[in-house]
Design an enzyme around this catalytic site. Structure first.
Site, short mmCIF file in Angstrom:
data_model
loop_
_atom_site.label_atom_id
_atom_site.label_comp_id
_atom_site.label_asym_id
_atom_site.label_seq_id
_atom_site.Cartn_x
_atom_site.Cartn_y
_atom_site.Cartn_z
N HIS A 1 -1.31 12.65 4.00
CA HIS A 1 -0.68 12.62 2.68
C HIS A 1 0.49 13.59 2.56
O HIS A 1 0.80 14.04 1.47
CB HIS A 1 -1.71 12.96 1.60
CG HIS A 1 -2.91 12.07 1.57
ND1 HIS A 1 -2.82 10.71 1.42
CD2 HIS A 1 -4.23 12.34 1.70
CE1 HIS A 1 -4.03 10.18 1.45
NE2 HIS A 1 -4.90 11.14 1.63
N GLU B 1 -2.95 -1.81 -2.03
CA GLU B 1 -1.48 -1.75 -2.10
C GLU B 1 -0.84 -3.08 -1.77
O GLU B 1 0.15 -3.48 -2.42
CB GLU B 1 -0.96 -0.65 -1.16
CG GLU B 1 -1.10 0.76 -1.68
CD GLU B 1 -2.52 1.29 -1.61
OE1 GLU B 1 -2.78 2.35 -2.21
OE2 GLU B 1 -3.37 0.64 -0.95
#
Length: 327
Positions: free
Chosen positions: A130, A61
């Site tokens: 998540h 990322e």
């Protein structure tokens, strides 16, 4: 003419339109190409636009968000997909220290027209890493705009509005909305920074956004059967926050409940509550109530996860308590 689409298909239609109408636009992120996106939002776009416009990135990322920033500075209009919001922590330096600050640090010489899409929210049994709603983290940061499409029309059109902005915009897409079907209008309902009244009312204001909006609308419907007419405000944009719309509603209802899937401590709901207290204290006939997630890491077990998330019953309980309070 409006059409019926799932939230997922509305998001895909927005991506498709952006790619087809502007050659500067590219989509990049983990699994967005050959796999079609972790949640199938970008399915079919690689075949249509090719690997130079729909770019599968390494699992890094910090790297691909940084590439997106560079591409934006260089004149492109990148859409960077961060699979889930927790992964964005790996790119916080790029987002917070570069994308959000470059216009200021350059004295206005450079803009970063970057759009970052993230999935968020609980309810899919994705456990403690998540299932987050960390919109408030990014809404805290000057230099960013933060939007949360809750309706199918917003899912379709807010991306285009974000791409037209010269500065970085973060879009939060709640996972529990993906399979829902709804009507998509041919044009945006309003500028992306504007909150909208989704249901008018006179007795109290329910303030919500994103994945919590359907629950809030259901609660308002149930309250109506009890003779309580709740006005529902869909914030849509969390930075800049449309405080004027909130205060205008409170000037009519004089009571407020804020529904926010984030944890209550340091939440966006806390910021909204403080704003109301600072700017509309004398309009209130009852204390403000907040409905937030339980202050625990999200459990995997379905029944425990549901117990942690704000539910319709929690909104009803808060609304009734506010209505029973005496001025």
């Amino acid at each position: 003419m409006s059409e019926q689409l799932t939230y997922r298909d509305a998001l895909r239609a927005g991506l498709d339109h952006a790619l087809s109408t502007d050659s500067r636009v590219l989509l990049m992120g983990e699994d967005v190409g050959r796999y079609g996106g972790c949640f199938a939002v970008s399915k079919g776009l690689l075949e249509r636009y090719g690997p130079e416009r729909v770019v599968d990135t390494p699992l890094c990322e910090s790297g691909f968000v940084g590439v997106g920033i560079g591409a934006a500075i260089g004149g492109l209009r990148p859409i960077v997909e961060v699979m889930t919001v927790n992964f964005s922590l790996l790119a916080m330096d790029q987002i917070v220290n570069t994308a959000a600050t470059l216009r200021h640090m350059s004295g206005g010489q450079y803009h970063v027209p970057l759009v970052i899409r993230m999935s968020c929210g609980g309810g899919r049994q994705l456990a403690a890493q998540h299932s987050h709603s960390w919109e408030n983290l990014y809404a805290h940061i000057p230099g960013l705009k933060v939007i949360c499409p809750a309706t199918h029309t917003d899912a379709r059109h807010m991306l285009g509005q974000a791409l037209a902005d010269p500065d970085p915009v973060i879009i939060f897409e709640h996972l529990m909305l993906l399979n829902d079907s709804g009507e998509v209008a041919p044009e945006p309902e309003a500028p992306m920074e504007q909150a909208l009244v989704r249901r008018p009312g006179r007795d109290l204001t329910l303030i919500s956004y994103g994945g919590s909006l359907p629950k809030t609308m259901e609660a308002a419907l149930r309250l109506a059967s009890e003779g309580i007419e709740a006005e529902v405000i869909d914030l849509r944009c969390l930075r800049p926050l449309d405080r004027e719309a909130i205060l205008h509603s409170l000037s009519r209802t004089h009571r407020a409940v804020i529904v926010d899937e984030g944890w209550q401590s340091g939440s966006l709901a806390a910021e909204i509550s403080a704003s109301i207290m600072e700017q509309a204290f004398w309009e209130l006939d009852a204390p403000i109530r907040r409905v937030c997630s339980a202050e625990v890491p999200f459990p995997y077990a379905a029944h425990l996860e549901q117990a942690c998330l704000p539910q319709v019953a929690d909104i009803l309980e808060a609304a009734r308590a506010v209505m029973e309070a005496r001025p």
